[in-house]
Each structure stands twice: as structure tokens, then as C-alpha cells.
Design a protein around this motif. Structure first.
Motif, PDB file in Angstrom:
ATOM      1  N   THR A   2      -1.452   6.255 -12.304  1.00 20.90           N
ATOM      2  CA  THR A   2      -1.445   7.721 -12.379  1.00 20.90           C
ATOM      3  C   THR A   2      -2.850   8.300 -12.509  1.00 20.90           C
ATOM      4  O   THR A   2      -3.100   9.420 -12.050  1.00 20.90           O
ATOM      5  N   GLU A  20       9.763  10.050 -10.959  1.00 17.72           N
ATOM      6  CA  GLU A  20      10.828  10.603 -10.113  1.00 17.72           C
ATOM      7  C   GLU A  20      10.926   9.831  -8.795  1.00 17.72           C
ATOM      8  O   GLU A  20      12.018   9.445  -8.359  1.00 17.72           O
ATOM      9  N   ASP A  21       9.784   9.606  -8.148  1.00 18.28           N
ATOM     10  CA  ASP A  21       9.770   8.907  -6.864  1.00 18.28           C
ATOM     11  C   ASP A  21      10.217   7.457  -6.988  1.00 18.28           C
ATOM     12  O   ASP A  21      10.693   6.865  -6.022  1.00 18.28           O
ATOM     13  N   ALA A  22      10.055   6.878  -8.182  1.00 18.40           N
ATOM     14  CA  ALA A  22      10.325   5.457  -8.377  1.00 18.40           C
ATOM     15  C   ALA A  22      11.753   5.149  -8.814  1.00 18.40           C
ATOM     16  O   ALA A  22      12.118   3.978  -8.968  1.00 18.40           O
ATOM     17  N   GLN A  23      12.587   6.167  -9.026  1.00 22.97           N
ATOM     18  CA  GLN A  23      13.946   5.910  -9.516  1.00 22.97           C
ATOM     19  C   GLN A  23      14.713   5.000  -8.553  1.00 22.97           C
ATOM     20  O   GLN A  23      14.640   5.165  -7.341  1.00 22.97           O
ATOM     21  N   THR A  71       6.019  -1.736  -5.415  1.00 22.64           N
ATOM     22  CA  THR A  71       4.944  -0.757  -5.258  1.00 22.64           C
ATOM     23  C   THR A  71       4.218  -0.586  -6.585  1.00 22.64           C
ATOM     24  O   THR A  71       4.829  -0.679  -7.651  1.00 22.64           O
ATOM     25  N   VAL A  93       1.683   2.079  -8.756  1.00 21.66           N
ATOM     26  CA  VAL A  93       1.124   3.430  -8.855  1.00 21.66           C
ATOM     27  C   VAL A  93       0.294   3.519 -10.137  1.00 21.66           C
ATOM     28  O   VAL A  93       0.799   3.243 -11.226  1.00 21.66           O
ATOM     29  N   THR A 107       9.278  -0.147  -9.044  1.00 27.31           N
ATOM     30  CA  THR A 107       7.889   0.296  -8.937  1.00 27.31           C
ATOM     31  C   THR A 107       7.184   0.151 -10.289  1.00 27.31           C
ATOM     32  O   THR A 107       7.743   0.502 -11.330  1.00 27.31           O
ATOM     33  N   ARG A 121       5.912  12.897 -11.281  1.00 22.66           N
ATOM     34  CA  ARG A 121       6.149  12.638  -9.852  1.00 22.66           C
ATOM     35  C   ARG A 121       6.340  11.142  -9.612  1.00 22.66           C
ATOM     36  O   ARG A 121       7.242  10.734  -8.862  1.00 22.66           O
ATOM     37  N   ALA A 122       5.511  10.324 -10.254  1.00 23.33           N
ATOM     38  CA  ALA A 122       5.603   8.878 -10.062  1.00 23.33           C
ATOM     39  C   ALA A 122       6.949   8.338 -10.536  1.00 23.33           C
ATOM     40  O   ALA A 122       7.589   7.527  -9.856  1.00 23.33           O
ATOM     41  N   THR A 181      14.109   1.858  -8.156  1.00 24.34           N
ATOM     42  CA  THR A 181      13.239   0.772  -7.697  1.00 24.34           C
ATOM     43  C   THR A 181      12.567   0.132  -8.907  1.00 24.34           C
ATOM     44  O   THR A 181      12.648   0.633 -10.036  1.00 24.34           O
TER      45      THR A 181
END
Length: 200
Positions: A44, A80-83, A40, A42, A87, A77-78, A85
Motif C-alpha cells: 500500500t 476490496e479488490d482482493a476479496q 498477487t 500489493v 492476495t 481499495r486493496a 483471493t
């Protein structure tokens, strides 16, 4: 699985954060890197714009400090959400100045896209909509880069020289470097040309 291979696999199960100055190509290289990794992507800055309007409008109506707060939240947020992986996260040029962001980046493999003024001059000339580059854009860029460069260098796990090479070529070099990167060790394989690991 040998211990070294296991460590490398663990390294690729961490978010990959791209840092560096404005117009260096973080978004383009990040998208290509994510494509090659099947990961993925992202950006920011894109997240901030999607939620709060254009960066120029935020600067004009609310000031740089407000933008930095929104940016720091988007990065947090990015990450945290990517832990867990791989990403790929592209950060804005000044995002690394936030102390909280610097701490969060310890949970990522941080890649500094290294360049010089000549590398970005044409891109900056084509895009005059960057609030921090109002006036003499190249002189402003050089001043900002001189201030931020030590931070980029301090935070980096890997450094990718983007002065030469197409976006796909640069992304391929970075993939090779990531596969050869073991956190906390000296690499035991030769690094691709223009890519170096930072011993911390």
C-alpha cells in the motif's frame, strides 16, 4: 472435503494482510509469500507513492494527517479488490491506527511480523528517508513501536517471529502456518517454530 479442510481452504481464499513496525520486512516477506502462494502482492505504500508522490514529500507538503487519509484509501481499495483471493497486502507501520482500516482487516487473515529493535537497527541505519524517524531514528522507532504494538497484537490472527531466518525461510514458515490455520479454532497441528496462532 472434510469440514476442517474446507474451513482452511476458505481461510486461504481471504486476503492476507501483513502488519508490523517500520523496517520489519513486510514488503520483502510479502513479495516472497505471494510468490510461493502464486498470489498477487500489493504494497500500500507503493500504491500511495505511485499515485501521489513520495511519502517524504507528502509529509512535508501536506502533513501526516493527509498521508494517513491517502493510506487508508489505498488499504481500503486493496482489501476490496482482493476479496475472494489470497492476495498478499503489505500495510505501512501506522496504517493500523485508522479505525476504518481496523474494521476492514476483519475481512483478511492478519499476520503480525514480530521483531525487536535489534532486528531492524541495521535497516533503519541504511534508510534515513522515513519522515517519522527524523532525528534519533532508533529512539523514534522504539517510541512508535511501543505505541503501536498493542494494536498489532490485537489485530493479529497469526504472529510470525522474524528475528531469525532468511526471507525465503520466513515465507515458507508463514505458508505452513497459513495452511494450518482455521479461523476461529484452536490449531490441531503443531505450528512451525517461531509462528503462533492467536486465539480470539
Amino acid at each position: 472435503m472434510p469440514a476442517t479442510d474446507a474451513a482452511r481452504s476458505a481461510a486461504l481464499a481471504r486476503p492476507i494482510a501483513l502488519i508490523g513496525p517500520m523496517a520489519v520486512g513486510k514488503s520483502a516477506i510479502g513479495q516472497q509469500l505471494a510468490h510461493q502462494l502464486g498470489a498477487t502482492f500489493v504494497d500500500t505504500d507503493v500504491v500511495v507513492v505511485a499515485n501521489h508522490g513520495s511519502i517524504a514529500e507528502i509529509f512535508a507538503s501536506r502533513g501526516e494527517r493527509a498521508f494517513r487519509e491517502l493510506e487508508a484509501r489505498a488499504v481500503a481499495r486493496a482489501v476490496e479488490d482482493a476479496q475472494g483471493t489470497n492476495t498478499v497486502i503489505s500495510l505501512g507501520g501506522g496504517a493500523v491506527l485508522d479505525s476504518g482500516t481496523q474494521q476492514l482487516l476483519e475481512r483478511c487473515t492478519v499476520v503480525y511480523l514480530e521483531c525487536d529493535a535489534d532486528t531492524v537497527a541495521e535497516r533503519i541505519a541504511r534508510n534515513s528517508g522515513r519522515p517519522l524517524l527524523a532525528g534519533d531514528a532508533m529512539e523514534r522507532w522504539k517510541t512508535l513501536f511501543a505505541t503501536r504494538r498493542p494494536v498489532y497484537e490485537r489485530l493479529a490472527d497469526l504472529v510470525l517471529d522474524v528475528r531469525a531466518g532468511s526471507v525465503p525461510d520466513l515465507a515458507h514458515r508463514l505458508v505452513d502456518a497459513l495452511h494450518g490455520y482455521t479461523p476461529g479454532t484452536t490449531p490441531d497441528v503443531s505450528e512451525p517454530a517461531g509462528t503462533k496462532e492467536v486465539n480470539k
